[in-house]
Write a protein that holds these residues in place. Sequence first.
Motif, PDB file in Angstrom:
ATOM      1  N   SER A  43       0.704  -1.223  -0.021  1.00  0.00           N
ATOM      2  CA  SER A  43      -0.014   0.132   0.098  1.00  0.00           C
ATOM      3  C   SER A  43       0.804   1.288   0.290  1.00  0.00           C
ATOM      4  O   SER A  43       0.729   2.328  -0.442  1.00  0.00           O
ATOM      5  N   LYS A  47       0.479   4.433  -2.607  1.00  0.00           N
ATOM      6  CA  LYS A  47       0.304   5.676  -1.960  1.00  0.00           C
ATOM      7  C   LYS A  47       1.374   6.445  -2.626  1.00  0.00           C
ATOM      8  O   LYS A  47       1.282   7.840  -2.802  1.00  0.00           O
ATOM      9  N   GLU A  83      -8.502   1.736  -0.832  1.00  0.00           N
ATOM     10  CA  GLU A  83      -8.999   1.434   0.463  1.00  0.00           C
ATOM     11  C   GLU A  83     -10.353   0.891   0.141  1.00  0.00           C
ATOM     12  O   GLU A  83     -10.826   0.942  -0.887  1.00  0.00           O
ATOM     13  N   ASP A 156      -5.419  -1.746  -4.635  1.00  0.00           N
ATOM     14  CA  ASP A 156      -4.823  -2.257  -3.501  1.00  0.00           C
ATOM     15  C   ASP A 156      -5.985  -3.384  -2.890  1.00  0.00           C
ATOM     16  O   ASP A 156      -6.899  -3.133  -2.431  1.00  0.00           O
TER      17      ASP A 156
END
Length: 223
Positions: A43, A47, A83, A156
């Motif tokens: 992640s 990001k 998310e 993700d």
Amino acid sequence: TDIIQTRLLSKQYGSATAVSNVSMNVKQGEIYGFLGPNGAGKSTIMKMLLGLVKPTGGQIELFGERLLVDSIDHLKRIGHLIETPVFYERLTAEQNLELHGEYMGYYNPQAAREALELVELLGVENKQVRQFSLGMRQRLGIARAISTRPELLILDEPINGLDPEGIHAMRILFRRLRDEWGISLLISSHLLSEIEQVADTIGVIHHGRLIREVSMDTVRAST
Ligand code: ADP
Ligand code: ADP
């Protein structure tokens, strides 16, 4: 050509190393899978690619251009689901896409409908999102991400929590995005079984490091 290129990309949180010297390339039209256990750093890399987390070391190039702290132009070219997606619960699926499109400065009703059709939500596009199951939300999240016609999609753990039927639908969806929409995909998973059948290349992430890269073409050709 490379859509994503990282060189010695690193992220420290205080004294903790989340990502360490990751150098990787994602080619145009490729499905690249990050495989690694929870906490491996998948992640955090995503990001950083999206500009949501600032690297403490290394470089990122997207679409052949160096990513700078204040780069924003490339964001319209990237769709993401990093998310559990959040929606306006009392608006319909279609209205959610419309709001997102207007926010992104690109709303095309035709593209939105095509996105809903691709994720098999055409037919329920006028239902309020609060009636949607987890799998439907995941697919709506992907429809939203592709409704603005990005060139790159970063997902993700998109398969996490889906039932076998949902997993199967996702696999078909990823291939169609690659083959019919020409989108390059970066997908993460902590399960080999989820990623091995969809990815063209698998990058194994462990303790923040890219410890292995496997081209699935080679694997498929030899089995
Ligand atoms: P993965 O996506 O593979 O599960 P993450 O990138 O979420 O891994 O996390 C990598 C490591 O970085 C983990 O040890 C995690 O606890 C840590 N980490 C992630 N985000 C933060 C943060 N904002 N602050 C401190 N540590 C973080
Ligand atoms: P995932 O498993 O999906 O990678 P996590 O549960 O690791 O997500 O992280 C959820 C959020 O909390 C992320 O935004 C991450 O940046 C942050 N986070 C993760 N680990 C830490 C940590 N050790 N300290 C502070 N924030 C963290």
